[in-house]
Design a protein around this motif. Structure first.
Motif, mmCIF file in Angstrom:
data_model
loop_
_atom_site.group_PDB
_atom_site.id
_atom_site.type_symbol
_atom_site.label_atom_id
_atom_site.label_comp_id
_atom_site.label_asym_id
_atom_site.label_seq_id
_atom_site.Cartn_x
_atom_site.Cartn_y
_atom_site.Cartn_z
ATOM 1 N N ILE A 3 49.217 28.361 -20.014
ATOM 2 C CA ILE A 3 50.281 29.245 -19.525
ATOM 3 C C ILE A 3 49.947 30.694 -19.873
ATOM 4 N N ARG A 4 49.577 30.939 -21.118
ATOM 5 C CA ARG A 4 49.243 32.309 -21.548
ATOM 6 C C ARG A 4 47.975 32.793 -20.851
ATOM 7 N N PHE A 5 47.003 31.926 -20.701
ATOM 8 C CA PHE A 5 45.751 32.237 -20.029
ATOM 9 C C PHE A 5 46.018 32.744 -18.608
ATOM 10 N N VAL A 6 46.849 32.016 -17.877
ATOM 11 C CA VAL A 6 47.176 32.428 -16.501
ATOM 12 C C VAL A 6 47.890 33.774 -16.523
ATOM 13 N N ASP A 7 48.810 33.965 -17.472
ATOM 14 C CA ASP A 7 49.489 35.261 -17.589
ATOM 15 C C ASP A 7 48.482 36.389 -17.818
ATOM 16 N N LEU A 8 47.544 36.175 -18.733
ATOM 17 C CA LEU A 8 46.551 37.216 -19.043
ATOM 18 C C LEU A 8 45.679 37.525 -17.833
ATOM 19 N N ILE A 9 45.339 36.516 -17.050
ATOM 20 C CA ILE A 9 44.555 36.740 -15.835
ATOM 21 C C ILE A 9 45.388 37.515 -14.824
ATOM 22 N N GLU A 23 42.575 27.232 -29.776
ATOM 23 C CA GLU A 23 43.212 25.951 -30.082
ATOM 24 C C GLU A 23 43.464 25.108 -28.835
ATOM 25 N N GLY A 24 43.787 25.755 -27.732
ATOM 26 C CA GLY A 24 44.143 25.000 -26.538
ATOM 27 C C GLY A 24 42.990 24.699 -25.606
ATOM 28 N N MET A 25 42.013 25.626 -25.513
ATOM 29 C CA MET A 25 40.943 25.464 -24.527
ATOM 30 C C MET A 25 39.555 25.753 -25.084
ATOM 31 N N ALA A 26 39.461 25.976 -26.378
ATOM 32 C CA ALA A 26 38.178 26.265 -27.035
ATOM 33 C C ALA A 26 37.454 27.447 -26.405
ATOM 34 N N ILE A 27 38.228 28.454 -25.962
ATOM 35 C CA ILE A 27 37.624 29.673 -25.433
ATOM 36 C C ILE A 27 37.159 30.519 -26.610
ATOM 37 N N GLN A 28 35.888 30.831 -26.599
ATOM 38 C CA GLN A 28 35.284 31.648 -27.652
ATOM 39 C C GLN A 28 35.725 33.103 -27.501
ATOM 40 N N GLU A 53 47.822 39.503 -15.368
ATOM 41 C CA GLU A 53 48.009 40.865 -15.874
ATOM 42 C C GLU A 53 46.703 41.647 -15.909
ATOM 43 N N ARG A 54 45.603 40.981 -15.596
ATOM 44 C CA ARG A 54 44.253 41.552 -15.613
ATOM 45 C C ARG A 54 43.862 42.039 -17.014
ATOM 46 N N LYS A 55 44.366 41.348 -18.029
ATOM 47 C CA LYS A 55 43.936 41.612 -19.396
ATOM 48 C C LYS A 55 42.747 40.738 -19.743
ATOM 49 N N MET A 56 42.542 39.709 -18.940
ATOM 50 C CA MET A 56 41.350 38.872 -18.998
ATOM 51 C C MET A 56 40.874 38.722 -17.563
ATOM 52 N N GLY A 57 39.619 38.357 -17.434
ATOM 53 C CA GLY A 57 39.087 38.145 -16.103
ATOM 54 C C GLY A 57 37.897 37.224 -16.187
ATOM 55 N N GLY A 58 37.250 37.063 -15.064
ATOM 56 C CA GLY A 58 36.079 36.188 -15.004
ATOM 57 C C GLY A 58 34.916 36.886 -14.337
ATOM 58 N N VAL A 59 33.743 36.481 -14.742
ATOM 59 C CA VAL A 59 32.535 37.088 -14.178
ATOM 60 C C VAL A 59 31.516 35.989 -13.871
ATOM 61 N N ARG A 60 30.833 36.163 -12.749
ATOM 62 C CA ARG A 60 29.679 35.304 -12.442
ATOM 63 C C ARG A 60 28.463 36.191 -12.598
ATOM 64 N N MET A 61 27.511 35.709 -13.367
ATOM 65 C CA MET A 61 26.280 36.458 -13.591
ATOM 66 C C MET A 61 25.113 35.652 -13.048
#
Length: 124
Positions: free
Chosen positions: A104-110, A35-40, A112-120
């Motif tokens: 705000i939640r997105f930053v918290d999840l990052i 809803e906030g950032m259209a993250i799939q 907490e390392r419950k989400m992360g990012g990858v470059r491929m």
């Protein structure tokens, strides 16, 4: 040889799960991110590799960018919050609330390392 780089910047980054989110929070977090950032829906790195390879590309490398982007995202959140407060003080629109709440939640999840990012990097 054509190189394809996915996730070159935080705005283009493929966010992925560091580990599965707790079941009671996962659906709420997924809905908030949509809803906030259209993250799939998010996937672990091996699933992203499989998706890339399923369309005929060969994954050359992956790099976990979570460590590098965590502090940047936290600083960006502070900037957004400052801008929202300045807008509120000026009596102007403060921006999209759903984006702000999800960020705000997105930053918290990052953090907490419950989400992360990858470059491929992949080749055709």
């Amino acid at each position: 040889m054509t190189k394809i780089i996915m996730a070159a910047s935080p705005l283009q980054m493929n966010w992925r799960e560091e580990r599965r989110l707790a079941m009671d929070r996962a659906s709420a977090d997924a809905q908030l991110m949509w809803e906030g950032m259209a993250i799939q829906p998010l996937r672990p790195i091996p699933e992203y590799c499989n998706l890339v390879e399923s369309v005929g590309l060969k994954v050359v490398s992956t790099k976990d960018l979570t460590e590098e982007w965590g502090p940047i995202l936290k600083e960006r959140l502070a900037m957004y919050q400052l801008l929202r407060e300045e807008a509120r003080t000026a009596g102007t629109p403060m921006g999209h609330d759903a984006f702000h709440e999800s960020y705000i939640r997105f930053v918290d999840l990052i953090q907490e390392r419950k989400m992360g990012g990858v470059r491929m990097v992949a080749t055709k």
